[in-house]
Scaffold this active site. Structure first.
Site, PDB file in Angstrom:
ATOM      1  N   ASN A   7      19.265  -3.799  19.851  1.00  0.00           N
ATOM      2  CA  ASN A   7      20.685  -3.412  19.814  1.00  0.00           C
ATOM      3  C   ASN A   7      21.062  -4.194  18.606  1.00  0.00           C
ATOM      4  O   ASN A   7      21.352  -5.482  18.452  1.00  0.00           O
ATOM      5  CB  ASN A   7      21.413  -3.661  21.225  1.00  0.00           C
ATOM      6  CG  ASN A   7      22.725  -3.397  20.984  1.00  0.00           C
ATOM      7  OD1 ASN A   7      23.538  -3.611  20.129  1.00  0.00           O
ATOM      8  ND2 ASN A   7      23.188  -2.899  22.091  1.00  0.00           N
ATOM      9  N   HIS A  10      25.800  -6.673  17.221  1.00  0.00           N
ATOM     10  CA  HIS A  10      26.384  -7.868  16.879  1.00  0.00           C
ATOM     11  C   HIS A  10      26.304  -8.118  15.570  1.00  0.00           C
ATOM     12  O   HIS A  10      26.987  -9.224  15.116  1.00  0.00           O
ATOM     13  CB  HIS A  10      26.060  -9.073  17.976  1.00  0.00           C
ATOM     14  CG  HIS A  10      26.458  -8.741  19.474  1.00  0.00           C
ATOM     15  ND1 HIS A  10      27.879  -8.635  19.533  1.00  0.00           N
ATOM     16  CD2 HIS A  10      25.818  -8.355  20.324  1.00  0.00           C
ATOM     17  CE1 HIS A  10      28.057  -8.361  20.738  1.00  0.00           C
ATOM     18  NE2 HIS A  10      26.621  -8.122  21.562  1.00  0.00           N
ATOM     19  N   HIS A  43      25.982   0.795  20.073  1.00  0.00           N
ATOM     20  CA  HIS A  43      27.249   1.239  21.064  1.00  0.00           C
ATOM     21  C   HIS A  43      28.610   1.374  20.200  1.00  0.00           C
ATOM     22  O   HIS A  43      29.127   0.766  19.460  1.00  0.00           O
ATOM     23  CB  HIS A  43      27.615   0.136  22.181  1.00  0.00           C
ATOM     24  CG  HIS A  43      28.380   0.351  23.247  1.00  0.00           C
ATOM     25  ND1 HIS A  43      28.528  -0.531  24.311  1.00  0.00           N
ATOM     26  CD2 HIS A  43      29.414   1.651  23.411  1.00  0.00           C
ATOM     27  CE1 HIS A  43      29.446   0.277  24.917  1.00  0.00           C
ATOM     28  NE2 HIS A  43      29.862   1.408  24.477  1.00  0.00           N
ATOM     29  N   ARG A  45      32.033   2.112  20.540  1.00  0.00           N
ATOM     30  CA  ARG A  45      32.890   1.717  21.709  1.00  0.00           C
ATOM     31  C   ARG A  45      34.182   2.533  21.425  1.00  0.00           C
ATOM     32  O   ARG A  45      34.517   2.728  20.043  1.00  0.00           O
ATOM     33  CB  ARG A  45      33.360   0.293  21.815  1.00  0.00           C
ATOM     34  CG  ARG A  45      32.230  -0.455  22.421  1.00  0.00           C
ATOM     35  CD  ARG A  45      32.479  -2.080  22.846  1.00  0.00           C
ATOM     36  NE  ARG A  45      31.868  -2.557  23.986  1.00  0.00           N
ATOM     37  CZ  ARG A  45      32.296  -2.654  24.995  1.00  0.00           C
ATOM     38  NH1 ARG A  45      33.327  -1.944  25.550  1.00  0.00           N
ATOM     39  NH2 ARG A  45      31.277  -3.191  25.942  1.00  0.00           N
ATOM     40  N   ARG A  49      35.054  -2.113  18.261  1.00  0.00           N
ATOM     41  CA  ARG A  49      35.249  -3.419  18.038  1.00  0.00           C
ATOM     42  C   ARG A  49      34.122  -3.861  17.085  1.00  0.00           C
ATOM     43  O   ARG A  49      34.048  -4.670  16.333  1.00  0.00           O
ATOM     44  CB  ARG A  49      35.232  -4.364  19.207  1.00  0.00           C
ATOM     45  CG  ARG A  49      34.045  -4.294  20.154  1.00  0.00           C
ATOM     46  CD  ARG A  49      33.988  -5.169  21.290  1.00  0.00           C
ATOM     47  NE  ARG A  49      34.943  -4.655  22.319  1.00  0.00           N
ATOM     48  CZ  ARG A  49      35.008  -5.174  23.543  1.00  0.00           C
ATOM     49  NH1 ARG A  49      34.017  -5.796  24.006  1.00  0.00           N
ATOM     50  NH2 ARG A  49      35.643  -4.607  24.222  1.00  0.00           N
ATOM     51  N   GLU A  70      24.407   4.119  22.682  1.00  0.00           N
ATOM     52  CA  GLU A  70      25.301   3.970  24.017  1.00  0.00           C
ATOM     53  C   GLU A  70      26.622   4.411  23.896  1.00  0.00           C
ATOM     54  O   GLU A  70      27.418   3.870  22.885  1.00  0.00           O
ATOM     55  CB  GLU A  70      25.321   2.108  24.160  1.00  0.00           C
ATOM     56  CG  GLU A  70      24.125   1.615  24.417  1.00  0.00           C
ATOM     57  CD  GLU A  70      24.265   0.417  24.580  1.00  0.00           C
ATOM     58  OE1 GLU A  70      25.257  -0.322  24.539  1.00  0.00           O
ATOM     59  OE2 GLU A  70      22.987  -0.611  24.581  1.00  0.00           O
ATOM     60  N   THR A 101      29.090  -4.712  28.195  1.00  0.00           N
ATOM     61  CA  THR A 101      29.111  -3.692  29.274  1.00  0.00           C
ATOM     62  C   THR A 101      28.766  -4.308  30.791  1.00  0.00           C
ATOM     63  O   THR A 101      27.894  -4.878  31.005  1.00  0.00           O
ATOM     64  CB  THR A 101      27.898  -2.799  29.296  1.00  0.00           C
ATOM     65  OG1 THR A 101      28.129  -2.432  27.797  1.00  0.00           O
ATOM     66  CG2 THR A 101      28.150  -1.462  30.045  1.00  0.00           C
ATOM     67  N   GLU A 151      18.366   3.489  32.705  1.00  0.00           N
ATOM     68  CA  GLU A 151      18.188   2.109  32.075  1.00  0.00           C
ATOM     69  C   GLU A 151      18.699   1.241  33.148  1.00  0.00           C
ATOM     70  O   GLU A 151      19.859   1.483  33.701  1.00  0.00           O
ATOM     71  CB  GLU A 151      18.933   1.933  30.775  1.00  0.00           C
ATOM     72  CG  GLU A 151      18.682   0.550  30.250  1.00  0.00           C
ATOM     73  CD  GLU A 151      18.992   0.142  28.926  1.00  0.00           C
ATOM     74  OE1 GLU A 151      19.061   1.156  28.092  1.00  0.00           O
ATOM     75  OE2 GLU A 151      19.574  -0.853  28.640  1.00  0.00           O
ATOM     76  N   HIS A 191      19.993  -5.655  29.181  1.00  0.00           N
ATOM     77  CA  HIS A 191      21.308  -6.588  29.324  1.00  0.00           C
ATOM     78  C   HIS A 191      20.941  -7.915  29.382  1.00  0.00           C
ATOM     79  O   HIS A 191      20.466  -8.093  30.672  1.00  0.00           O
ATOM     80  CB  HIS A 191      22.171  -5.884  30.246  1.00  0.00           C
ATOM     81  CG  HIS A 191      23.644  -6.169  29.697  1.00  0.00           C
ATOM     82  ND1 HIS A 191      24.166  -7.508  30.023  1.00  0.00           N
ATOM     83  CD2 HIS A 191      24.410  -5.509  29.021  1.00  0.00           C
ATOM     84  CE1 HIS A 191      25.345  -7.394  29.554  1.00  0.00           C
ATOM     85  NE2 HIS A 191      25.689  -6.641  28.854  1.00  0.00           N
TER      86      HIS A 191
END
Ligand code: PXP
Length: 237
Positions: A7, A10, A43, A45, A49, A70, A101, A151, A191
């Site tokens: 992922n 970030h 993701h 969102r 963000r 996602e 999440t 998942e 996660h």
């Protein structure tokens, strides 16, 4: 052998902190791909963000591995996903104020809406996974809603404080993974997984794919900061 999805949200978080054009999550995704990542996860969102719409389209263009988006099963994001056509989407719950999440998708209470969103995706040729807590009710509801893959949310396992709690959460994941597999579902997990809590999960043979983000990006700071300082030191000489 289980697969690794990386992922890259970030990397985009860092870019958005300054609203400039670096660090580029697309470049990071290409490096992850060359390092052996089996898929790239991002993701989009609703509050944008980190990942932006244009990142999603660029990732789709440049990647040779699976792109897993996602997303909340909301109308706006569904339309974008159908247009951008990632290989897979993972439906996640989304709250505006959350840091990340928190908790899995409540398929039990939102079954009709979620099943409708799933059918839209499948019609567009996109595979769908549900991000759910390790809970038998949610697994059964996912199967009934038409999912072929889930998942399992590993957040409670990752955050467990005592050895007893870790064991309890591990067993919940193990039991859920085996129930899901019995029902013919593919099982992924993710996660809060990091460099010490991931390996024990390998004992759960049903888990086919791990989706990991924050710890890998955090680790990259310490594997790379020395070289980054040396390069700047040269420039300021
Ligand atoms: N899987 C899902 C469905 C997620 O929502 C996230 C967080 O974006 C992850 C995996 C990765 O979690 P982490 O960044 O804690 O590794």
């Amino acid at each position: 052998m289980p697969k690794l999805g990386v992922n890259i949200d970030h990397v985009a978080t860092l870019r958005q902190a300054r609203k400039i054009d670096y660090p580029d999550p697309i470049r990071a995704a290409i490096i992850c791909q060359s390092a052996g990542a089996d898929s790239i996860v991002c993701h989009l969102r609703e509050d944008r963000r980190h990942i932006q719409d244009c990142d999603l389209y660029k990732l789709k263009r440049v990647l040779g591995i699976k792109l897993n988006l996602e997303m909340a099963a909301s109308r706006e994001i569904i339309d974008i996903a159908i247009d951008a056509k990632p290989d897979q989407v993972t439906f996640v719950p989304e709250k505006r104020m959350e840091l990340t999440t928190e908790g899995g998708l409540d398929v039990c209470s939102g079954r009709r809406r979620i099943a409708k969103a799933l059918r839209k995706m499948q019609k567009a040729g996109i595979e769908v996974s549900f991000f759910i807590d390790p809970d038998a009710r949610q697994i059964r509801a996912s199967k009934e809603a038409g999912a072929s893959m889930i998942e399992l949310h590993t957040g409670r396992y990752a955050e467990a404080g005592s050895k007893r709690e870790v064991k309890k959460e591990f067993l919940a994941l193990k039991k859920s993974a085996s129930l899901a597999r019995e029902m013919g579902l593919k099982v992924f997990a993710g996660h809060g997984l990091h460099y010490t809590n991931t390996a024990p999960l390998r004992r759960i043979k049903e888990i086919e794919e791990y989706n990991i983000g924050h710890s890998i990006i955090a680790r990259a700071i310490f594997t790379g900061i020395r070289k980054a300082v040396l390069e700047m030191k040269e420039l300021v000489k």
